[in-house]
Structures are given as C-alpha cells and as structure tokens.
Design a protein around this motif. Structure first.
Motif, PDB file in Angstrom:
ATOM      1  N   GLY A 173       1.297  -1.251  -0.210  1.00  0.00           N
ATOM      2  CA  GLY A 173       0.021   0.061   0.525  1.00  0.00           C
ATOM      3  C   GLY A 173       0.584   1.656  -0.168  1.00  0.00           C
ATOM      4  N   GLU A 174       2.161   1.432   1.160  1.00  0.00           N
ATOM      5  CA  GLU A 174       2.736   2.509   0.908  1.00  0.00           C
ATOM      6  C   GLU A 174       3.175   2.476  -0.521  1.00  0.00           C
ATOM      7  N   LEU A 175       3.901   1.698  -1.425  1.00  0.00           N
ATOM      8  CA  LEU A 175       4.934   1.898  -2.563  1.00  0.00           C
ATOM      9  C   LEU A 175       3.392   2.123  -3.498  1.00  0.00           C
ATOM     10  N   MET A 176       2.346   1.593  -3.708  1.00  0.00           N
ATOM     11  CA  MET A 176       1.262   2.421  -4.524  1.00  0.00           C
ATOM     12  C   MET A 176       1.010   3.843  -4.186  1.00  0.00           C
ATOM     13  N   ASN A 177       0.348   4.451  -2.963  1.00  0.00           N
ATOM     14  CA  ASN A 177       0.901   5.638  -2.571  1.00  0.00           C
ATOM     15  C   ASN A 177       1.830   6.890  -3.089  1.00  0.00           C
ATOM     16  N   LYS A 178       3.298   6.133  -3.106  1.00  0.00           N
ATOM     17  CA  LYS A 178       4.367   6.606  -3.681  1.00  0.00           C
ATOM     18  C   LYS A 178       4.322   6.338  -4.806  1.00  0.00           C
ATOM     19  N   GLU A 195       1.860   7.019  -7.029  1.00  0.00           N
ATOM     20  CA  GLU A 195       0.897   8.136  -7.083  1.00  0.00           C
ATOM     21  C   GLU A 195       0.918   9.181  -6.824  1.00  0.00           C
ATOM     22  N   SER A 196       1.559   9.000  -5.718  1.00  0.00           N
ATOM     23  CA  SER A 196       2.000  10.608  -5.493  1.00  0.00           C
ATOM     24  C   SER A 196       3.028  11.353  -6.086  1.00  0.00           C
ATOM     25  N   THR A 197       4.000  10.392  -6.885  1.00  0.00           N
ATOM     26  CA  THR A 197       5.026  11.410  -7.608  1.00  0.00           C
ATOM     27  C   THR A 197       4.182  11.233  -9.179  1.00  0.00           C
ATOM     28  N   GLY A 198       2.833  10.866  -8.803  1.00  0.00           N
ATOM     29  CA  GLY A 198       2.278  10.922 -10.512  1.00  0.00           C
ATOM     30  C   GLY A 198       3.052  10.072 -11.564  1.00  0.00           C
ATOM     31  N   VAL A 199       3.234   8.707 -11.231  1.00  0.00           N
ATOM     32  CA  VAL A 199       3.491   7.676 -11.882  1.00  0.00           C
ATOM     33  C   VAL A 199       2.881   6.957 -12.719  1.00  0.00           C
ATOM     34  N   MET A 200       1.407   6.292 -11.448  1.00  0.00           N
ATOM     35  CA  MET A 200       0.273   6.364 -11.795  1.00  0.00           C
ATOM     36  C   MET A 200      -1.127   6.932 -10.637  1.00  0.00           C
ATOM     37  N   LYS A 201      -2.152   6.789 -11.471  1.00  0.00           N
ATOM     38  CA  LYS A 201      -2.957   7.081 -10.871  1.00  0.00           C
ATOM     39  C   LYS A 201      -3.905   6.155  -9.782  1.00  0.00           C
ATOM     40  N   VAL A 202      -4.717   6.618  -9.700  1.00  0.00           N
ATOM     41  CA  VAL A 202      -5.851   5.640  -8.913  1.00  0.00           C
ATOM     42  C   VAL A 202      -7.002   5.219  -9.865  1.00  0.00           C
ATOM     43  N   MET A 203      -7.970   4.562 -10.046  1.00  0.00           N
ATOM     44  CA  MET A 203      -8.532   4.609 -11.119  1.00  0.00           C
ATOM     45  C   MET A 203     -10.178   4.461 -10.202  1.00  0.00           C
ATOM     46  N   ARG A 204     -11.239   5.315 -10.672  1.00  0.00           N
ATOM     47  CA  ARG A 204     -12.289   4.062  -9.968  1.00  0.00           C
ATOM     48  C   ARG A 204     -13.406   3.644 -11.185  1.00  0.00           C
ATOM     49  N   ARG A 205     -14.036   2.672 -11.092  1.00  0.00           N
ATOM     50  CA  ARG A 205     -15.031   2.392 -12.057  1.00  0.00           C
ATOM     51  C   ARG A 205     -16.200   2.994 -11.761  1.00  0.00           C
ATOM     52  N   GLY A 206     -16.219   3.478 -13.285  1.00  0.00           N
ATOM     53  CA  GLY A 206     -17.437   4.371 -13.971  1.00  0.00           C
ATOM     54  C   GLY A 206     -18.637   3.180 -14.763  1.00  0.00           C
ATOM     55  N   ASP A 207     -19.446   4.188 -15.645  1.00  0.00           N
ATOM     56  CA  ASP A 207     -20.519   4.022 -15.923  1.00  0.00           C
ATOM     57  C   ASP A 207     -19.539   3.173 -17.751  1.00  0.00           C
ATOM     58  N   ALA A 208     -18.568   3.564 -18.191  1.00  0.00           N
ATOM     59  CA  ALA A 208     -17.822   3.636 -19.109  1.00  0.00           C
ATOM     60  C   ALA A 208     -16.783   3.128 -18.703  1.00  0.00           C
ATOM     61  N   ALA A 209     -15.592   3.643 -19.371  1.00  0.00           N
ATOM     62  CA  ALA A 209     -13.984   3.663 -19.241  1.00  0.00           C
ATOM     63  C   ALA A 209     -14.239   4.355 -17.808  1.00  0.00           C
ATOM     64  N   PRO A 210     -13.084   3.816 -16.931  1.00  0.00           N
ATOM     65  CA  PRO A 210     -12.379   3.890 -15.571  1.00  0.00           C
ATOM     66  C   PRO A 210     -11.795   5.349 -15.694  1.00  0.00           C
ATOM     67  N   LYS A 211     -12.057   6.191 -13.998  1.00  0.00           N
ATOM     68  CA  LYS A 211     -11.801   7.109 -14.632  1.00  0.00           C
ATOM     69  C   LYS A 211     -10.735   7.282 -13.649  1.00  0.00           C
ATOM     70  N   PRO A 212      -9.353   9.007 -13.077  1.00  0.00           N
ATOM     71  CA  PRO A 212      -9.244   8.703 -13.078  1.00  0.00           C
ATOM     72  C   PRO A 212     -10.047   9.190 -11.275  1.00  0.00           C
ATOM     73  N   ASP A 213      -9.526   8.960 -10.503  1.00  0.00           N
ATOM     74  CA  ASP A 213     -10.561   9.306  -8.692  1.00  0.00           C
ATOM     75  C   ASP A 213     -10.689  10.238  -8.563  1.00  0.00           C
ATOM     76  N   GLY A 214     -11.606  10.973  -8.270  1.00  0.00           N
ATOM     77  CA  GLY A 214     -11.981  12.363  -7.658  1.00  0.00           C
ATOM     78  C   GLY A 214     -12.354  13.132  -9.586  1.00  0.00           C
ATOM     79  N   SER A 215     -12.244  12.959 -10.376  1.00  0.00           N
ATOM     80  CA  SER A 215     -12.979  13.691 -11.112  1.00  0.00           C
ATOM     81  C   SER A 215     -14.171  12.951 -12.209  1.00  0.00           C
ATOM     82  N   SER A 216     -15.093  14.744 -12.414  1.00  0.00           N
ATOM     83  CA  SER A 216     -16.072  14.128 -12.700  1.00  0.00           C
ATOM     84  C   SER A 216     -16.731  13.095 -14.178  1.00  0.00           C
TER      85      SER A 216
END
Length: 510
Positions: free
Chosen positions: A482-487, A489-510
């Motif tokens: 979990g700590e590695l994944m947070n790191k 994300e914080s450095t911009g290497v990856m973004k946490v995604m959430r499942r939407g109605d279609a393709a997943p979107k970055p968490d927090g986006s509308s």
C-alpha cells in the motif's frame, strides 16, 4: 516574341530550382506580369504554356502570390484549366499546366481551397474530367490530384463533391484507367490489362482512389442516392478485383495502388460488404480463387498475406513512428472489413485465432501471425498497439472473455481499460455478429492449467510466496504494498482509478 523568349530562358534556367532569393515585391510583379500576358489575346498557345510553366516553378515558394490568391486570380487560372469551356475547346497543354499550378498553390496555400470550390462549376468540371475516358490522361490525373488536395485541406467540400455525384465520376475514372467492365458476374478486369497494366494507368487509378477515400469519409454520414450506392458497390468490387488480380505484382506503382485501395476499405459500408466476398461458383479453392463458406474470399486472403508479410518485416525491429504509421491503415481496414463482412471475419479468425487446444506456450511467443500481433498489442507505438488490439477484439466478436483467452489478460488490458471492460463483458457493438459460432476452445484447452494474466501455461509446482508466513507478516507485506502504491501515485507515476459507467476514470474526476 520577346516575352516568350524571356519566359523560355527563365523556365530553362529555373526548372530544377526550388529555392528563390528574389525579393517578395519582385516575385509579386513577375507573377502579375505572367498572369496578364497569359490572359492577353496576343498570347499564343505556346506562350501561355510557357507562362503557366514559369508560374508553376514560382509556386514552389510561399510568397508573392497576392494576385493569384483572390477570387479573380483563381477564376482566371480555372479558365486556363478549362472550367467553363466545352469539351474539345480547351488547349490541352495549357489546361495541364494550369492544373499543375492550382495543385501547387492549393498545397502551399490552404486558404485557396475554399476560393476554388466557390467558383461556379469548378468542382463539377474537375469531376467530369476525371470520369471522362476520352479526356487526355494528364488532364484526368491532375484533375484528380486537385480534387484530392481540395478535399484534404478543405474537408467541408467533401459533401459538395458528393452532391455533384462525385463518387460516380470517381468510380468511372477508376474503371476507365484499369479497363474494367460490367458483366453479369459483376465487374471484371480484362486479362490483358492484368498482365500489361501501364504505369501511368496505375498512377491515375491510385490518385483517384485517394479522392475516393476522402469523399467516402463524408458519404458515410449522408443519405446516399441509389446511383451513389451503385458507385460504392462498384468501388468495392474494384477493390476486390485489384486485391485479387494484382496481388502478386511488386511494381512500385501497383504496390502504391493496392495501398490506396486498402485505405478505401477503411470506409467500407456494411450494406455493400457482401460484394467484397461474393458467392463463389467454384466449390473448392484453386491457384487463383480461394473459396471459404461457398464465397470467393480471394481478396481477403491477399490482405491476410499482406498483414503476414508486414508483421514479419516489423518483428524484432525498432518500430519507428513512420514504420508503425505505415501499417495502421492496413490493420484498420481489416478491422472495419471484419465488422462489416462476416465471411471475411470468420476466414481471418480461422487463420489467426484457430480453435484453442492444449496450452504449451504464451500467446506472444513464437513466429505465428497471432504471436506477432499479440506482441504488437503492447508496442510503444500506441496507435498501432490499439489498432491491432481492436482488430483482434473484432475477430473475437468484441467479447472481452474470448479476447483474454486468446491473448492473455495482460496483453488485452489496454483495450479493455479503454472500453470499460476490465471486468469482462462485450463492447458497444456496431456490427451484427452471427450467433451460430462454434466454441473457441477444446477439451484439451479446458484441461490445461492456464495463467490468465499471460495466457500461457501455469508453471508446474510453483511455490506459494506466502507459504510459511504468519498472519502478522502477511499484513506487514500488504502495508508495504500500500505504501509503494501511494508513493507511485504521489509522484505521478500512476493514478488510482475508479470504475464508472464506461471506461474507468481517475479518482476524483467528474
């Protein structure tokens, strides 16, 4: 006389020149003088031709053409190109030079295109020239090049071309260039034409096909008349005959023509797809005709052969932007044909993705066409990777589970993410796929231990990495992850995604 002599000297001295050092005002005065002389009553045919030849040389640069880039200047050039003249009245050498000037100017100054299109009768005249088998070859060729340039730099004119029955004229131009005729069995190409296709005729057909590609992009959005639909049917048959009859010719002009024909198939309408694989009168395949499901699949077979060849050339080599871009049209055309034409899709699937049997290697290992395509799904050339993935997805009837079985979840993940299918399901299908499909695997495959992520065999006796660990040690490892994944994300290497109605979107986006 002195003017003609001066023009002749200028053309001889500058014919191979592509960079000019003259001041803009000098060039402007020269261009104005050329146009005045060419339009004068005292100008001879040879004089006009020389004047326009000099103007064409000057159009290799981008300055000094104020007098040309106006409605009046453009109309004058179009008159030299035969617009407004009856057939037989125009001076052919002058017409050809004027068309060359207009081609150069349209390429150099995109703002000229809407001015040309706005001239009454200009498009209709150009299209008529292309479709007229009795017209001079150079007039037809440069008319086609001008229509292509106009439709490329000024897309709004594509609908104007269609309204002017442009597809019919373009189709007639191709038929005349290739010597094709209508028979009860459809369009056929004379055998003497197959063996003795002249380079100039192949070049003309290729230039017209470039126009067809541009115009057919717009035609798909508009309601076609019966005459236009027949033109599209003829063009599909032209593509089939060309891909079948000229498949083995490696002359540069023929290879270019085949490439233009393949590009046209990107816009193949589903309503005309059956003409690409017509019903075969032969029961079995021969050296010249490939039969599959009682249909003549020869053209599709040669497209598959072309894909096999280009992927072999590409395999193991660095995929530059240019090399990747050169293959994308072929893969896109085959994906579109697969959506529109069931027999072609089933034939390609039987050759690329045969029924799954015992799994002995990963899907991206080996030298098969399937393995090469699966490797391209993770290419650094993102356009090529997504295009290949789409093609394989269509071969799998846009079914995520079937794609994963054939390619492995890891290789398919990019496409599944884009389509919002990471958890399985089917895409938003624009094609109608047959329901009477045989299973894509066998008992041998179902008995195999398959690593879903790689699509390859699961290693035997693979040790459990968590064996021997206490619950506290497992929890500590999870926290580290979990700590590695947070790191990341914080450095911009990856973004946490959430499942939407279609393709997943970055968490927090509308």
């Amino acid at each position: 006389g002195d003017c003609v002599a001066a023009l002749k000297v200028y053309v001889e001295e500058n014919g191979q020149k592509f960079h000019f050092d003259e001041r803009i005002d000098v060039v402007t005065d020269f261009v104005s003088g050329i146009l005045r002389y060419a339009a004068s009553e005292s100008a001879t045919s040879d004089g006009r031709q020389l004047a326009l030849n000099a103007l064409r040389i000057l159009t290799r640069q981008k300055s000094g053409f104020g007098d040309v880039l106006t409605a009046a200047g453009t109309e004058r050039l179009l008159r030299f190109a035969g617009v407004g003249s009856e057939q037989g009245e125009a001076d052919t050498p002058v017409v050809v030079e004027a068309l060359k000037c207009l081609c150069n100017l349209t390429y150099q100054f995109h703002d000229l295109a809407p001015i040309v299109v706005a001239v009454d009768g200009a498009l209709a005249h150009l299209l008529k020239s292309i479709g007229d088998a009795t017209a001079d070859h150079n007039v037809r060729f440069f008319s086609a090049r001008l229509v292509f340039l106009l439709s490329a730099v000024f897309p709004a004119c594509r609908s104007d071309v269609q309204k002017a029955k442009g597809l019919r004229s373009l189709c007639d131009g191709v038929l005349a260039a290739l010597g094709m005729t209508h028979t009860d069995a459809g369009l056929v190409c004379d055998s003497s034409m197959v063996d003795g296709l002249l380079e100039k005729d192949a070049d003309l057909a290729g230039e017209v096909m470039k126009c067809v590609f541009n115009i057919s992009m717009e035609a798909a959005k508009m309601e076609a008349t019966p005459e236009e639909l027949q033109a599209v049917v003829d063009l599909v048959q032209v593509a089939r005959v060309l891909l079948s009859s000229f498949a083995l010719m490696e002359r540069k002009d023929v290879v270019t023509l085949r490439s233009q024909v393949t590009n046209m198939l990107i816009n193949l309408p589903a309503s005309c797809a059956n003409h690409f694989t017509p019903r075969s009168h032969a029961q079995y395949s021969t050296d010249k005709v490939i039969v599959f499901e009682h249909r003549d699949i020869t053209a599709a077979h040669h497209l598959l052969h072309q894909m096999d060849t280009v992927t072999k050339d590409l395999d193991g080599a660095a995929i530059t932007t240019a090399r990747g871009d050169s293959i994308v049209p072929l893969v896109t055309a085959m994906a579109n044909c697969s959506r529109a034409c069931g027999p072609a899709r089933r034939y390609w699937r039987s050759r690329i993705l045969p029924t799954l049997r015992a799994v002995v290697s990963r899907p991206d290992e080996g030298d098969s066409l399937k393995a090469r395509l699966v490797r391209l799904m993770t290419s650094s050339h993102t356009t090529l990777a997504s295009t290949v993935a789409d093609f394989l997805f269509v071969l799998c009837k846009e079914n995520a589970g079937r794609l994963v079985k054939y390619t492995g979840y890891g290789n398919a993940a990019g496409l599944l993410l884009q389509r919002g299918l990471l958890s399985g399901g089917s895409g938003t299908q624009t094609a109608q796929y047959s329901s009477d499909s045989s299973d894509s695997d066998t008992e041998e495959y179902r008995e195999s231990k398959v690593n879903v992520m790689t699509g390859g065999p699961e290693p035997e006796n693979q040790p459990d990495p968590l064996a021997g660990m206490t619950e506290e040690e497992k929890e500590a490892e999870a926290e580290k992850l979990g700590e590695l994944m947070n790191k990341l994300e914080s450095t911009g290497v990856m973004k946490v995604m959430r499942r939407g109605d279609a393709a997943p979107k970055p968490d927090g986006s509308s």
